[in-house]
Design a protein around this motif. Structure first.
Motif, short mmCIF file in Angstrom:
data_model
loop_
_atom_site.label_atom_id
_atom_site.label_comp_id
_atom_site.label_asym_id
_atom_site.label_seq_id
_atom_site.Cartn_x
_atom_site.Cartn_y
_atom_site.Cartn_z
N ARG A 176 0.85 -1.25 -0.23
CA ARG A 176 0.16 0.15 -0.10
C ARG A 176 0.74 1.25 -0.03
NH1 ARG A 176 -2.80 -0.69 4.55
NH2 ARG A 176 -1.15 0.39 5.81
N VAL A 177 0.47 2.03 -0.71
CA VAL A 177 1.48 3.47 -1.03
C VAL A 177 0.24 4.65 -0.55
CG1 VAL A 177 2.79 5.02 -2.28
CG2 VAL A 177 2.86 2.49 -2.73
N ASP A 178 1.03 5.48 0.34
CA ASP A 178 0.14 6.58 0.84
C ASP A 178 0.48 7.82 -0.46
OD1 ASP A 178 0.25 9.46 2.00
OD2 ASP A 178 -0.92 8.12 3.32
N LEU A 179 -0.44 8.12 -0.79
CA LEU A 179 -0.46 9.05 -2.13
C LEU A 179 0.40 10.29 -1.78
CD1 LEU A 179 -3.71 8.24 -4.07
CD2 LEU A 179 -1.41 7.53 -4.64
N ALA A 180 0.02 10.87 -0.52
CA ALA A 180 0.51 12.28 -0.14
C ALA A 180 2.17 12.11 0.21
CB ALA A 180 -0.23 12.84 1.18
N THR A 181 2.31 11.17 1.04
CA THR A 181 3.69 10.89 1.59
C THR A 181 4.78 9.91 0.71
OG1 THR A 181 3.14 9.13 3.01
CG2 THR A 181 2.80 11.33 3.98
N GLN A 182 4.03 8.92 0.00
CA GLN A 182 4.50 8.05 -0.55
C GLN A 182 5.25 6.92 0.37
OE1 GLN A 182 7.38 9.60 -3.83
NE2 GLN A 182 5.65 10.88 -4.72
N VAL A 183 4.98 6.82 1.11
CA VAL A 183 5.03 5.75 2.18
C VAL A 183 4.79 4.55 1.73
CG1 VAL A 183 5.29 4.97 4.54
CG2 VAL A 183 5.86 7.34 4.20
N LYS A 184 5.43 3.61 1.70
CA LYS A 184 5.19 2.36 0.91
C LYS A 184 5.01 1.23 2.44
CE LYS A 184 7.13 0.40 -2.35
NZ LYS A 184 8.03 -0.36 -3.26
N THR A 185 3.91 0.72 2.58
CA THR A 185 3.75 -0.39 3.69
C THR A 185 3.53 -1.96 2.73
OG1 THR A 185 2.70 1.07 4.96
CG2 THR A 185 2.35 -1.31 5.45
N LEU A 186 4.46 -2.92 3.03
CA LEU A 186 4.18 -4.19 2.66
C LEU A 186 3.17 -4.91 3.37
CD1 LEU A 186 7.91 -5.27 2.27
CD2 LEU A 186 6.40 -3.91 0.52
N LEU A 187 2.21 -5.29 2.44
CA LEU A 187 0.89 -6.06 3.20
C LEU A 187 1.05 -7.56 3.05
CD1 LEU A 187 -1.82 -3.74 1.56
CD2 LEU A 187 -0.68 -3.34 3.75
N ALA A 188 1.91 -8.06 2.20
CA ALA A 188 1.84 -9.63 2.17
C ALA A 188 3.03 -9.82 1.23
CB ALA A 188 0.62 -10.08 1.54
N THR A 189 3.78 -10.68 1.72
CA THR A 189 5.21 -11.31 1.01
C THR A 189 5.02 -12.77 0.86
OG1 THR A 189 6.46 -11.17 2.96
CG2 THR A 189 6.57 -9.14 1.94
N HIS A 190 4.38 -13.58 1.65
CA HIS A 190 4.56 -14.88 1.54
C HIS A 190 2.89 -15.52 1.37
CE1 HIS A 190 8.46 -14.21 3.19
NE2 HIS A 190 8.77 -15.03 3.09
N TYR A 191 2.90 -16.77 1.09
CA TYR A 191 1.76 -17.47 1.02
C TYR A 191 2.17 -18.89 1.34
CZ TYR A 191 -2.42 -20.07 -0.22
OH TYR A 191 -3.62 -20.50 -0.25
N ARG A 192 1.64 -19.53 2.51
CA ARG A 192 1.99 -20.49 3.07
C ARG A 192 3.24 -21.03 3.36
NH1 ARG A 192 -2.75 -24.59 0.23
NH2 ARG A 192 -4.35 -23.72 1.30
N GLY A 193 4.08 -19.94 3.81
CA GLY A 193 5.32 -20.09 3.77
C GLY A 193 6.49 -19.82 3.00
N ALA A 194 5.90 -19.73 1.64
CA ALA A 194 6.65 -19.54 0.39
C ALA A 194 6.64 -18.11 -0.06
CB ALA A 194 6.23 -20.40 -0.47
N ARG A 195 7.58 -17.53 -0.33
CA ARG A 195 7.95 -15.98 -0.94
C ARG A 195 7.22 -15.88 -2.08
NH1 ARG A 195 12.05 -11.90 -0.01
NH2 ARG A 195 11.06 -10.15 -0.84
N PHE A 196 6.39 -14.72 -2.46
CA PHE A 196 6.02 -14.47 -3.63
C PHE A 196 6.97 -14.53 -4.71
CE2 PHE A 196 2.31 -11.88 -1.47
CZ PHE A 196 1.69 -12.87 -1.12
#
Length: 178
Positions: free
Chosen positions: A131-151
């Motif tokens: 997710r990226v805040d449009l005003a600040t451009q701060v990025k937050t990772l919401l999901a990187t893995h599924y069932r223990g495996a990296r995307f």
């Protein structure tokens, strides 16, 4: 209700061969008359800008009246508006670490509108949905893995009417992983 001219502009941006700012380019070939309920019968495509390796994931930001889209290999998100023209919105848009050599395409990919004042991004370079805040451009990772495996390299995403996010996760953003 037919799509607005703005939505046709979004589609025109994604078309290959963009050569200059706001040049009319062809039209819409209708294979079914029902398309008139989605795209206005007199809709024309416009080439908004050029100079990208390839663009992906356009999203119209209604509040502010501008378009964002990714140039995935160049690791940038561009912004376009009728009033301000073209500019770089975010660079890097994806991976920002010291060694991008593991990626063929390190940038952001598909973009969709998120909760108020944000976009959601398929982030090849961080192998994440973010997710990226449009005003600040701060990025937050919401999901990187599924069932223990990296995307692999999330590509396109869509939000269902119930709020669920669906996305594709092909390996082709990674080096030598076609």
């Amino acid at each position: 209700m037919p799509a607005s001219r703005r939505l046709v502009l979004v589609g025109g941006l994604a078309a290959a061969g963009c050569s200059s700012l706001a040049v009319t380019a062809g039209g819409v070939r209708r294979m079914d008359p029902a398309l008139d309920g989605v795209v206005a019968p007199d809709a024309r495509l416009e080439r908004l800008a050029s100079g990208f390796t390839w663009s992906e994931g356009p999203v119209w930001i209604a509040e502010g009246a501008y378009l964002l889209f990714s140039d995935v290999p160049e690791n940038r998100i561009h912004r376009w508006s009728r009033a301000g023209g073209l500019s770089v919105f975010m660079a890097p848009s994806g991976y920002d670490g010291p060694d991008p050599s593991v990626f063929r395409e390190p940038g952001s990919n598909g973009l969709i509108a998120g909760p108020a004042g944000t976009i959601l991004m398929a982030d090849h370079g961080n192998r994440a949905i973010a997710r990226v805040d449009l005003a600040t451009q701060v990025k937050t990772l919401l999901a990187t893995h599924y069932r223990g495996a990296r995307f692999n390299s999330p590509n396109d995403l869509v939000q269902a009417s119930n709020g669920a996010i669906f996305f594709t996760d092909p390996p082709y953003g990674l080096k030598d992983m076609d």
